[in-house]
Design a protein around this motif. Structure first.
Motif, PDB file in Angstrom:
ATOM      1  N   THR A  21      -8.770   0.373  -3.127  1.00 59.58           N
ATOM      2  CA  THR A  21      -8.456  -1.082  -3.622  1.00 59.58           C
ATOM      3  C   THR A  21      -8.458  -0.645  -5.349  1.00 59.58           C
ATOM      4  OG1 THR A  21      -8.658  -2.311  -1.563  1.00 59.58           O
ATOM      5  CG2 THR A  21      -7.802  -3.336  -4.300  1.00 59.58           C
TER       6      THR A  21
ATOM      7  N   VAL B  37       0.401   5.107   1.474  1.00 63.52           N
ATOM      8  CA  VAL B  37      -0.583   6.174   1.905  1.00 63.52           C
ATOM      9  C   VAL B  37      -0.374   7.652   1.359  1.00 63.52           C
ATOM     10  CG1 VAL B  37      -0.955   7.716   3.897  1.00 63.52           C
ATOM     11  CG2 VAL B  37       0.350   5.658   3.967  1.00 63.52           C
TER      12      VAL B  37
ATOM     13  N   SER C 140      -5.491   7.941   3.281  1.00 63.05           N
ATOM     14  CA  SER C 140      -5.945   6.792   3.671  1.00 63.05           C
ATOM     15  C   SER C 140      -4.664   6.039   2.430  1.00 63.05           C
ATOM     16  CB  SER C 140      -7.470   6.231   2.099  1.00 63.05           C
ATOM     17  OG  SER C 140      -7.678   5.085   2.203  1.00 63.05           O
ATOM     18  N   ASP C 141      -4.495   4.485   3.005  1.00 62.28           N
ATOM     19  CA  ASP C 141      -3.622   3.121   2.358  1.00 62.28           C
ATOM     20  C   ASP C 141      -4.835   2.941   0.946  1.00 62.28           C
ATOM     21  OD1 ASP C 141      -2.549   3.188   4.572  1.00 62.28           O
ATOM     22  OD2 ASP C 141      -2.369   1.504   4.013  1.00 62.28           O
ATOM     23  N   VAL C 142      -3.586   3.070  -0.515  1.00 61.86           N
ATOM     24  CA  VAL C 142      -4.249   2.934  -1.102  1.00 61.86           C
ATOM     25  C   VAL C 142      -3.725   1.442  -1.952  1.00 61.86           C
ATOM     26  CG1 VAL C 142      -4.647   3.922  -3.761  1.00 61.86           C
ATOM     27  CG2 VAL C 142      -5.009   5.630  -2.025  1.00 61.86           C
ATOM     28  N   ARG C 143      -4.100   0.829  -2.524  1.00 62.62           N
ATOM     29  CA  ARG C 143      -3.445  -0.446  -2.839  1.00 62.62           C
ATOM     30  C   ARG C 143      -4.391  -0.454  -4.637  1.00 62.62           C
ATOM     31  NH1 ARG C 143      -1.795  -5.297   0.232  1.00 62.62           N
ATOM     32  NH2 ARG C 143      -1.308  -5.368  -2.147  1.00 62.62           N
TER      33      ARG C 143
ATOM     34  N   PRO D  15      -7.718  -0.150   3.015  1.00 60.77           N
ATOM     35  CA  PRO D  15      -7.182   0.882   1.222  1.00 60.77           C
ATOM     36  C   PRO D  15      -8.042   0.669   0.684  1.00 60.77           C
ATOM     37  CG  PRO D  15      -6.694  -1.387   1.151  1.00 60.77           C
ATOM     38  CD  PRO D  15      -7.104  -1.360   2.556  1.00 60.77           C
TER      39      PRO D  15
ATOM     40  N   SER E 291       0.734  -1.204   0.048  1.00 64.02           N
ATOM     41  CA  SER E 291       0.201   0.250   0.064  1.00 64.02           C
ATOM     42  C   SER E 291       0.877   1.114  -0.185  1.00 64.02           C
ATOM     43  CB  SER E 291      -0.718   0.137   1.415  1.00 64.02           C
ATOM     44  OG  SER E 291      -1.626  -0.764   1.227  1.00 64.02           O
TER      45      SER E 291
END
Length: 128
Positions: free
Chosen positions: A75, A29, A101-104, A73, A27
């Protein structure tokens, strides 16, 4: 359903496209502002309809300053589709608040059928 008249920054469009094409490991951020959320939502082509009540709830939390970075995340699949996080993104737009936010990226497209399949996502939502 939820709209905004925000100008879309070209640099983020290019950055997001590059992250989708060449996903980083793990991930990342991100600080996501409403224009960025709008851009991310353009990849929202297979999700269930957004829940007005969830978007309203999240938006109010964001406006109160009570929204926190949980590590859950947003996603994107390896097919370039937003597969999780649409309600958080709609709430970001609605609230006018920047969120962390986490992003994957690069998650197998088939993972969509396994996300939120408990009480939150029904089979009918998967095929919507």
């Amino acid at each position: 359903m939820f709209t905004s008249v925000v100008t879309k920054p070209i640099d983020f469009i290019d950055e997001l496209s590059e992250l989708i094409k060449n996903p980083p490991a793990g991930s990342i951020v991100m600080e996501i502002d409403p224009p960025m959320a709008e851009i991310m939502l353009t990849y929202n082509t297979k999700n269930r309809p957004a829940s007005r009540s969830a978007v309203s709830k999240y938006s109010k939390e964001m406006q109160k300053g009570a929204w926190i970075h949980t590590g859950l995340p947003i996603t994107f699949s390896d097919a370039g589709i937003l597969i999780d996080g649409q309600q958080r993104l709609f709430a970001c737009i609605r609230s006018g608040i920047t969120i962390t936010s986490d992003v994957r990226f690069g998650i197998p497209n088939d993972a969509f059928t396994k996300i939120d399949i408990g009480a939150n996502r029904l089979a009918s939502h998967i095929f919507a």
